[in-house]
Scaffold this active site. Structure first.
Site, PDB file in Angstrom:
ATOM      1  N   THR A   5       0.851  -1.172   0.000  1.00  0.00           N
ATOM      2  CA  THR A   5       0.000   0.000   0.000  1.00  0.00           C
ATOM      3  C   THR A   5       0.890   1.226   0.000  1.00  0.00           C
ATOM      4  O   THR A   5       2.056   1.129  -0.354  1.00  0.00           O
ATOM      5  CB  THR A   5      -0.890  -0.034   1.269  1.00  0.00           C
ATOM      6  OG1 THR A   5      -1.811   1.026   1.202  1.00  0.00           O
ATOM      7  CG2 THR A   5      -0.083   0.044   2.528  1.00  0.00           C
ATOM      8  N   LYS A  41      -5.398   1.408   7.341  1.00  0.00           N
ATOM      9  CA  LYS A  41      -4.069   0.858   7.593  1.00  0.00           C
ATOM     10  C   LYS A  41      -3.260   1.734   8.527  1.00  0.00           C
ATOM     11  O   LYS A  41      -2.055   1.576   8.649  1.00  0.00           O
ATOM     12  CB  LYS A  41      -3.336   0.686   6.266  1.00  0.00           C
ATOM     13  CG  LYS A  41      -4.097  -0.189   5.283  1.00  0.00           C
ATOM     14  CD  LYS A  41      -3.520  -0.067   3.909  1.00  0.00           C
ATOM     15  CE  LYS A  41      -4.481  -0.630   2.897  1.00  0.00           C
ATOM     16  NZ  LYS A  41      -4.046  -0.335   1.547  1.00  0.00           N
ATOM     17  N   GLY A  53       1.275   3.089  11.058  1.00  0.00           N
ATOM     18  CA  GLY A  53       0.671   2.611   9.831  1.00  0.00           C
ATOM     19  C   GLY A  53       1.473   1.446   9.304  1.00  0.00           C
ATOM     20  O   GLY A  53       2.654   1.305   9.616  1.00  0.00           O
ATOM     21  N   SER A 133       4.185  -0.036  -1.686  1.00  0.00           N
ATOM     22  CA  SER A 133       4.499  -0.003  -3.106  1.00  0.00           C
ATOM     23  C   SER A 133       4.476   1.402  -3.688  1.00  0.00           C
ATOM     24  O   SER A 133       5.214   1.686  -4.613  1.00  0.00           O
ATOM     25  CB  SER A 133       3.581  -0.913  -3.912  1.00  0.00           C
ATOM     26  OG  SER A 133       2.372  -1.143  -3.320  1.00  0.00           O
ATOM     27  N   GLY A 165      -1.233   7.750  -5.366  1.00  0.00           N
ATOM     28  CA  GLY A 165      -2.401   6.983  -5.805  1.00  0.00           C
ATOM     29  C   GLY A 165      -2.680   7.120  -7.291  1.00  0.00           C
ATOM     30  O   GLY A 165      -3.282   6.234  -7.899  1.00  0.00           O
ATOM     31  N   CYS A 168       0.822   4.771  -8.677  1.00  0.00           N
ATOM     32  CA  CYS A 168       1.020   3.376  -8.288  1.00  0.00           C
ATOM     33  C   CYS A 168      -0.271   2.579  -8.449  1.00  0.00           C
ATOM     34  O   CYS A 168      -1.313   2.958  -7.901  1.00  0.00           O
ATOM     35  CB  CYS A 168       1.493   3.317  -6.825  1.00  0.00           C
ATOM     36  SG  CYS A 168       1.694   1.632  -6.208  1.00  0.00           S
ATOM     37  N   THR A 171      -2.089   1.451  -5.163  1.00  0.00           N
ATOM     38  CA  THR A 171      -2.471   2.524  -4.255  1.00  0.00           C
ATOM     39  C   THR A 171      -3.672   3.239  -4.854  1.00  0.00           C
ATOM     40  O   THR A 171      -3.725   3.460  -6.059  1.00  0.00           O
ATOM     41  CB  THR A 171      -1.299   3.523  -4.098  1.00  0.00           C
ATOM     42  OG1 THR A 171      -0.158   2.820  -3.618  1.00  0.00           O
ATOM     43  CG2 THR A 171      -1.640   4.633  -3.135  1.00  0.00           C
TER      44      THR A 171
END
Length: 180
Positions: A5, A41, A53, A133, A165, A168, A171
């Site tokens: 994530t 998370k 996290g 990631s 986001g 990736c 994400t």
């Protein structure tokens, strides 16, 4: 295998006030499938005084949270002593050494990355840490925004995670943020 994530931790001073902020996206993937888009998370620990996290395997991360939280309670919230004790236990415990997860933990004074091999890493600048990631995308965006803008810390974290986001594939932009 669950893909990671993006988690971003940010601490320091802004307009004369200390802050600590952590944010994360909500995507959980399994192979080439998005299993969930709104996972949480990030969480607070030790009566809301520590932010944390995780990235990696969800089940493994919950084991890490539980172990770290027990150590933190035993050390009365002392983050520095807790991360060192945690790393020592991680390296000596056969079960923990096999967990596939990483964590960021921070308060207003310190920020650390706890790696999957039991390492404790303090970011070079002592302010910004990212894992997962999309971590390098979020880290790059946060460093650039920190150096070249006057965004408030919460907005800086949100914009950095949004950039990650958009780049990736593991994400998304369902961002959650906690702050001290």
């Amino acid at each position: 295998m669950f893909e990671a994530t993006t988690i971003l931790g940010f601490r320091g001073e802004y307009e004369g006030k200390s802050y600590a902020i952590i944010g994360g996206d909500g995507q959980v993937t399994f192979g080439n499938c998005v299993m969930k888009g709104n996972a949480t998370k990030i969480r607070t620990l030790y009566n809301g005084q520590i932010l944390s996290g995780f990235a990696g395997s969800t089940a493994d991360a919950f084991s890490l949270f539980d172990t770290f939280e027990r150590i933190l309670e035993g050390r009365k919230g002392d983050l520095v002593r807790s991360v060192l004790e945690f790393a020592k236990q991680w390296r000596s415990d056969k079960y923990l050494r096999k967990l596939e997860a990483m964590m960021i933990v921070l308060n207003k004074e310190h920020i650390y990355i706890l790696s999957g091999s039991g390492d404790v890493l303090e970011p070079e600048d002592g302010k910004i840490a990212a894992i997962g990631s999309g971590g390098n995308y979020a880290l790059s965006a946060a460093r650039a925004l920190s150096a070249h803008s006057s965004l408030p810390p919460r907005e800086l974290v949100e914009h950095s995670l949004r950039i990650a986001g958009e780049i990736c594939i593991y994400t998304n932009t369902q961002i959650k943020i906690l702050e001290l």
